[in-house]
Design a protein around this motif. Structure first.
Motif, PDB file in Angstrom:
ATOM      1  N   VAL A  91       0.857  -1.179   0.000  1.00  0.00           N
ATOM      2  CA  VAL A  91       0.000   0.000   0.000  1.00  0.00           C
ATOM      3  C   VAL A  91       0.893   1.228   0.000  1.00  0.00           C
ATOM      4  CG1 VAL A  91      -0.166   0.160   2.523  1.00  0.00           C
ATOM      5  CG2 VAL A  91      -2.008   1.082   1.109  1.00  0.00           C
ATOM      6  N   ALA A  92       0.454   2.275  -0.667  1.00  0.00           N
ATOM      7  CA  ALA A  92       1.203   3.521  -0.746  1.00  0.00           C
ATOM      8  C   ALA A  92       0.673   4.504   0.290  1.00  0.00           C
ATOM      9  CB  ALA A  92       1.091   4.125  -2.146  1.00  0.00           C
ATOM     10  N   GLU A  93       1.584   5.139   1.003  1.00  0.00           N
ATOM     11  CA  GLU A  93       1.219   6.118   2.039  1.00  0.00           C
ATOM     12  C   GLU A  93       1.932   7.430   1.758  1.00  0.00           C
ATOM     13  OE1 GLU A  93       2.392   7.330   6.584  1.00  0.00           O
ATOM     14  OE2 GLU A  93       3.122   5.467   5.702  1.00  0.00           O
ATOM     15  N   TYR A  94       1.233   8.525   1.938  1.00  0.00           N
ATOM     16  CA  TYR A  94       1.831   9.842   1.784  1.00  0.00           C
ATOM     17  C   TYR A  94       2.446  10.299   3.095  1.00  0.00           C
ATOM     18  CZ  TYR A  94      -0.155  10.770  -2.827  1.00  0.00           C
ATOM     19  OH  TYR A  94      -0.469  10.731  -4.169  1.00  0.00           O
ATOM     20  N   GLN A  95       3.685  10.770   3.012  1.00  0.00           N
ATOM     21  CA  GLN A  95       4.288  11.436   4.164  1.00  0.00           C
ATOM     22  C   GLN A  95       3.756  12.858   4.268  1.00  0.00           C
ATOM     23  OE1 GLN A  95       8.389  10.366   2.577  1.00  0.00           O
ATOM     24  NE2 GLN A  95       8.730  10.264   4.795  1.00  0.00           N
ATOM     25  N   LYS A  96       4.043  13.498   5.385  1.00  0.00           N
ATOM     26  CA  LYS A  96       3.606  14.870   5.555  1.00  0.00           C
ATOM     27  C   LYS A  96       4.251  15.809   4.544  1.00  0.00           C
ATOM     28  CE  LYS A  96       2.508  14.591  10.500  1.00  0.00           C
ATOM     29  NZ  LYS A  96       1.069  14.832  10.300  1.00  0.00           N
ATOM     30  N   ARG A  97       5.452  15.480   4.093  1.00  0.00           N
ATOM     31  CA  ARG A  97       6.119  16.337   3.108  1.00  0.00           C
ATOM     32  C   ARG A  97       5.604  16.091   1.695  1.00  0.00           C
ATOM     33  NH1 ARG A  97      11.599  13.613   1.453  1.00  0.00           N
ATOM     34  NH2 ARG A  97      11.298  11.481   2.165  1.00  0.00           N
ATOM     35  N   GLY A  98       4.687  15.120   1.524  1.00  0.00           N
ATOM     36  CA  GLY A  98       4.075  14.886   0.228  1.00  0.00           C
ATOM     37  C   GLY A  98       4.720  13.804  -0.592  1.00  0.00           C
ATOM     38  N   GLN A  99       5.646  13.040  -0.036  1.00  0.00           N
ATOM     39  CA  GLN A  99       6.304  11.961  -0.765  1.00  0.00           C
ATOM     40  C   GLN A  99       5.661  10.615  -0.425  1.00  0.00           C
ATOM     41  OE1 GLN A  99       7.961  14.860  -2.359  1.00  0.00           O
ATOM     42  NE2 GLN A  99       8.510  12.856  -3.138  1.00  0.00           N
ATOM     43  N   ILE A 100       5.814   9.687  -1.341  1.00  0.00           N
ATOM     44  CA  ILE A 100       5.197   8.375  -1.218  1.00  0.00           C
ATOM     45  C   ILE A 100       6.104   7.428  -0.431  1.00  0.00           C
ATOM     46  CG2 ILE A 100       4.610   6.304  -2.539  1.00  0.00           C
ATOM     47  CD1 ILE A 100       2.383   8.244  -2.530  1.00  0.00           C
ATOM     48  N   HIS A 101       5.495   6.716   0.512  1.00  0.00           N
ATOM     49  CA  HIS A 101       6.085   5.564   1.192  1.00  0.00           C
ATOM     50  C   HIS A 101       5.425   4.310   0.640  1.00  0.00           C
ATOM     51  CE1 HIS A 101       8.710   7.269   4.003  1.00  0.00           C
ATOM     52  NE2 HIS A 101       8.247   6.806   5.142  1.00  0.00           N
ATOM     53  N   PHE A 102       6.134   3.204   0.643  1.00  0.00           N
ATOM     54  CA  PHE A 102       5.525   1.917   0.330  1.00  0.00           C
ATOM     55  C   PHE A 102       5.636   1.011   1.549  1.00  0.00           C
ATOM     56  CE2 PHE A 102       6.574   2.854  -4.267  1.00  0.00           C
ATOM     57  CZ  PHE A 102       5.253   3.003  -4.649  1.00  0.00           C
ATOM     58  N   HIS A 103       4.496   0.546   2.050  1.00  0.00           N
ATOM     59  CA  HIS A 103       4.447  -0.463   3.101  1.00  0.00           C
ATOM     60  C   HIS A 103       4.045  -1.777   2.442  1.00  0.00           C
ATOM     61  CE1 HIS A 103       4.858   2.569   6.189  1.00  0.00           C
ATOM     62  NE2 HIS A 103       3.799   3.206   5.731  1.00  0.00           N
ATOM     63  N   THR A 104       4.795  -2.825   2.684  1.00  0.00           N
ATOM     64  CA  THR A 104       4.550  -4.078   1.990  1.00  0.00           C
ATOM     65  C   THR A 104       4.742  -5.274   2.910  1.00  0.00           C
ATOM     66  OG1 THR A 104       5.297  -5.478   0.158  1.00  0.00           O
ATOM     67  CG2 THR A 104       6.945  -4.057   1.165  1.00  0.00           C
ATOM     68  N   VAL A 105       3.901  -6.270   2.708  1.00  0.00           N
ATOM     69  CA  VAL A 105       4.044  -7.582   3.344  1.00  0.00           C
ATOM     70  C   VAL A 105       4.583  -8.528   2.285  1.00  0.00           C
ATOM     71  CG1 VAL A 105       2.868  -9.491   4.462  1.00  0.00           C
ATOM     72  CG2 VAL A 105       2.157  -7.145   4.939  1.00  0.00           C
ATOM     73  N   ILE A 106       5.726  -9.144   2.543  1.00  0.00           N
ATOM     74  CA  ILE A 106       6.382 -10.037   1.584  1.00  0.00           C
ATOM     75  C   ILE A 106       6.499 -11.419   2.218  1.00  0.00           C
ATOM     76  CG2 ILE A 106       8.416 -10.396   0.147  1.00  0.00           C
ATOM     77  CD1 ILE A 106       8.970  -7.418   0.365  1.00  0.00           C
ATOM     78  N   ARG A 107       6.134 -12.433   1.436  1.00  0.00           N
ATOM     79  CA  ARG A 107       6.096 -13.806   1.946  1.00  0.00           C
ATOM     80  C   ARG A 107       6.703 -14.754   0.907  1.00  0.00           C
ATOM     81  NH1 ARG A 107       0.398 -15.184   2.118  1.00  0.00           N
ATOM     82  NH2 ARG A 107       0.775 -16.278   0.153  1.00  0.00           N
ATOM     83  N   ILE A 108       7.422 -15.761   1.388  1.00  0.00           N
ATOM     84  CA  ILE A 108       7.972 -16.804   0.514  1.00  0.00           C
ATOM     85  C   ILE A 108       7.156 -18.074   0.701  1.00  0.00           C
ATOM     86  CG2 ILE A 108       9.977 -18.222  -0.037  1.00  0.00           C
ATOM     87  CD1 ILE A 108      11.781 -16.017   0.821  1.00  0.00           C
ATOM     88  N   ASP A 109       6.575 -18.568  -0.407  1.00  0.00           N
ATOM     89  CA  ASP A 109       5.790 -19.797  -0.397  1.00  0.00           C
ATOM     90  C   ASP A 109       6.540 -20.892  -1.148  1.00  0.00           C
ATOM     91  OD1 ASP A 109       3.678 -18.448   0.902  1.00  0.00           O
ATOM     92  OD2 ASP A 109       2.927 -17.723  -1.031  1.00  0.00           O
TER      93      ASP A 109
END
Length: 556
Positions: free
Chosen positions: A245-263
């Motif tokens: 999911v993409a999240e905006y910081q207060k300064r207006g830049q994009i963060h990416f939060h991700t869940v990564i899994r190995i199957d």
């Protein structure tokens, strides 16, 4: 009751335009009092109209249809009809005509995910996102529970710095020498706006989707290299699944939060190889993030750039702050746990938020730049929007569609994505919820007809934590009983719908406000001993272990 209820059209109050009337000098309190009086008069007028509908026996059906929207802020209104036929026998299974509905129109929830546009629909979207992420971490919703034993991490990829900004660097004061509170409007704004790289900030947001795509490719390479395999041979041993999911910081830049899994090689139902560990996944994520870069080439062919314009070729990378944390099970009680419950709630929280929440920009597209004068924006957000608007007109940036994404500060990708094998889909969750509500309607209909009603508690238990929210209904207030038993394989649907508008008419909007204000009976819950309650249950979906912000760069 008539076939179609004709609601009176919205009243238009005309004001005298005689030039001989002048505004009094003490208009402040007078205007406030006049506005208050006019609002009371409008409410009284609408209440009187509802009283007439109640006297005619039309209010109860209207209340059922409006109440089924679950508080949607701007439902979609449509007129038309739909008929379902059995192709084998030609029998009409059911027929729906908007002229037979209480409001004379079909009312459909808007389904907007943004909390600033429709809190009710965004709540449903947040619940669905929570279930989608949680299913990929602990199983359920067609995902085997064995995925909880697979290696998985929660990673945050940040943006680089484009100039010093006001921030909260832990216990230390900001660069400006002041400790800022959480709600301080200065947080995220540049210390020197004239020297801040607004062009680079907007263009980085525009290239963030390409950065993410490159990152996933590098991540597979790093995992294969760490396992001593080639990329072609990797899919015979393991599968990489993720949701971000993409999240905006207060300064207006994009963060990416991700869940990564190995199957395993066939997805979540197979066991991953022995070499697939959380430590290997941690190392691969960090190495892939450092290697990822995207080069932006101007398409104009010019070799020299004007002063103040971005250079002919720019290279975009992730920031130096890369946070990777192992995800434990729900029952994990070690130091600073990051559990599947925390991660799912954290990602779902940002599923309904955009740039308008953190950076205080707009939640809808701009048609003209002059529209900004009608909105109360910060100077930093206004500069970012202006930069995206002016860069979008240049031929070398035409492929980025910056003007269409100016309200998103240049970001033009999907805010949330996932791989096919990660977990279930939003479509499946919505279909499951619709089927559950259909069973409830069947039970209610049989109860009204005096037939015995069976308790389907096991079916209701499959849709918890939001899916059975009574305020999140998608029903229209009129559903033929036969339509819920239609075999779609032998059914022909003939329909014609026409869009008539968005939002409720004044009378229905007033009725919806009255229904929302009415107290709702709460079912009694059996009390549990205090010692039996877990800390995570008392705090709901707490995100405390994840609320510590990743320290972002404050200088380029």
């Amino acid at each position: 009751m008539p076939a179609q209820l004709q609601l009176p059209s919205p009243a238009i109050t005309s004001t005298p335009t005689n030039a001989t009337f002048a505004t009094p000098a003490h208009s402040g309190k007078a205007d406030a009092s006049a506005n208050r009086d006019s609002a009371l008069e409008r409410r009284a007028r609408l209440t009187a109209r509802l009283a007439k509908l109640a006297a005619a026996g039309h209010l109860a059906p209207l209340a059922r249809q409006v109440g089924s929207l679950g508080g949607c802020a701007r439902p979609i209104r449509m007129t038309g009809h739909r008929t379902r036929l059995d192709t084998a026998t030609g029998q009409i299974l059911d027929h729906l005509d908007t002229r037979d509905l209480p409001a004379g129109e079909l009312l459909v929830r808007c389904g907007n995910r943004r909390a600033t546009r429709c809190p009710s629909c965004s709540n449903v979207y947040r619940y669905d996102t929570y279930q989608l992420i949680a299913a990929g971490l602990r199983g359920g919703k067609t995902v085997p529970t064995r995925v909880s034993t697979h290696p998985r991490v929660f990673a945050t990829l940040t943006a680089p710095g484009f100039g010093p900004v006001h921030n909260q660097p832990g216990a230390a004061p900001c660069i400006c020498g002041t400790r800022h509170d959480d709600g301080n409007p200065l947080l995220g704004t540049p210390l020197n706006p004239q020297r801040y790289d607004y062009n680079g900030a907007v263009l980085w947001n525009a290239h963030a989707p390409a950065l993410w795509a490159r990152f996933t490719g590098h991540l597979r390479r790093e995992i294969a290299h760490a396992a001593g395999l080639t990329q072609r041979a990797l899919h015979h041993h393991a599968t990489l699944s993720y949701a971000k999911v993409a999240e905006y910081q207060k300064r207006g830049q994009i963060h990416f939060h991700t869940v990564i899994r190995i199957d395993g090689p066939t997805g979540p139902s197979s066991t991953p190889p022995a070499w697939a560990t959380t430590g290997l996944l941690d190392h691969a994520v960090r190495a892939a993030a450092k290697r990822t870069h995207v080069r932006h080439q101007h398409r104009s062919g010019a070799r020299e750039t004007e002063p103040g314009q971005p250079p002919e070729s720019m290279v975009f990378r992730f920031g130096r702050q890369i946070d990777v944390r192992a995800i434990r099970s729900t029952e994990f009680t070690g130091d600073a746990p990051v559990t599947d419950r925390h991660v799912a709630a954290y990602i779902a929280k940002y599923a309904t938020k955009g740039a308008e929440t953190t950076t205080r920009t707009l939640d809808r597209r701009l048609r003209f730049l002059a529209e900004l004068a009608q909105h109360d924006l910060t100077d930093h957000a206004r500069r970012l929007i202006h930069t995206a608007w002016h860069l979008g007109v240049r031929p070398e940036h035409a492929h980025l569609r910056l003007r269409q994404r100016a309200h998103m500060l240049g970001f033009r990708g999907h805010f949330s994505t996932r791989t096919r094998h990660y977990s279930t889909t939003l479509t499946q969750l919505r279909a499951e919820r619709t089927a559950w509500r259909g069973r409830q309607d069947d039970a209610q209909q049989r109860s009204d007809q005096g037939q015995p009603v069976t308790d389907q508690h096991s079916d209701r238990a499959d849709l918890t934590a939001g899916h059975t929210d009574p305020d999140a209904g998608h029903r229209t207030g009129h559903r033929a009983g036969s339509e819920r038993h239609v075999d779609t394989g032998t059914t022909l649907v003939i329909s014609h719908w026409q869009y008539t508008g968005s939002g409720l008419l004044p009378e229905l909007a007033h009725l919806a406000a009255l229904l929302a204000a009415a107290p709702k009976p709460q079912p009694e819950q059996p009390a549990r001993p205090r010692q039996a309650r877990r800390a995570s249950d008392r705090a709901g979906h707490s995100t405390d272990p994840l609320t510590a912000p990743v320290q972002t760069e404050v200088s380029a």
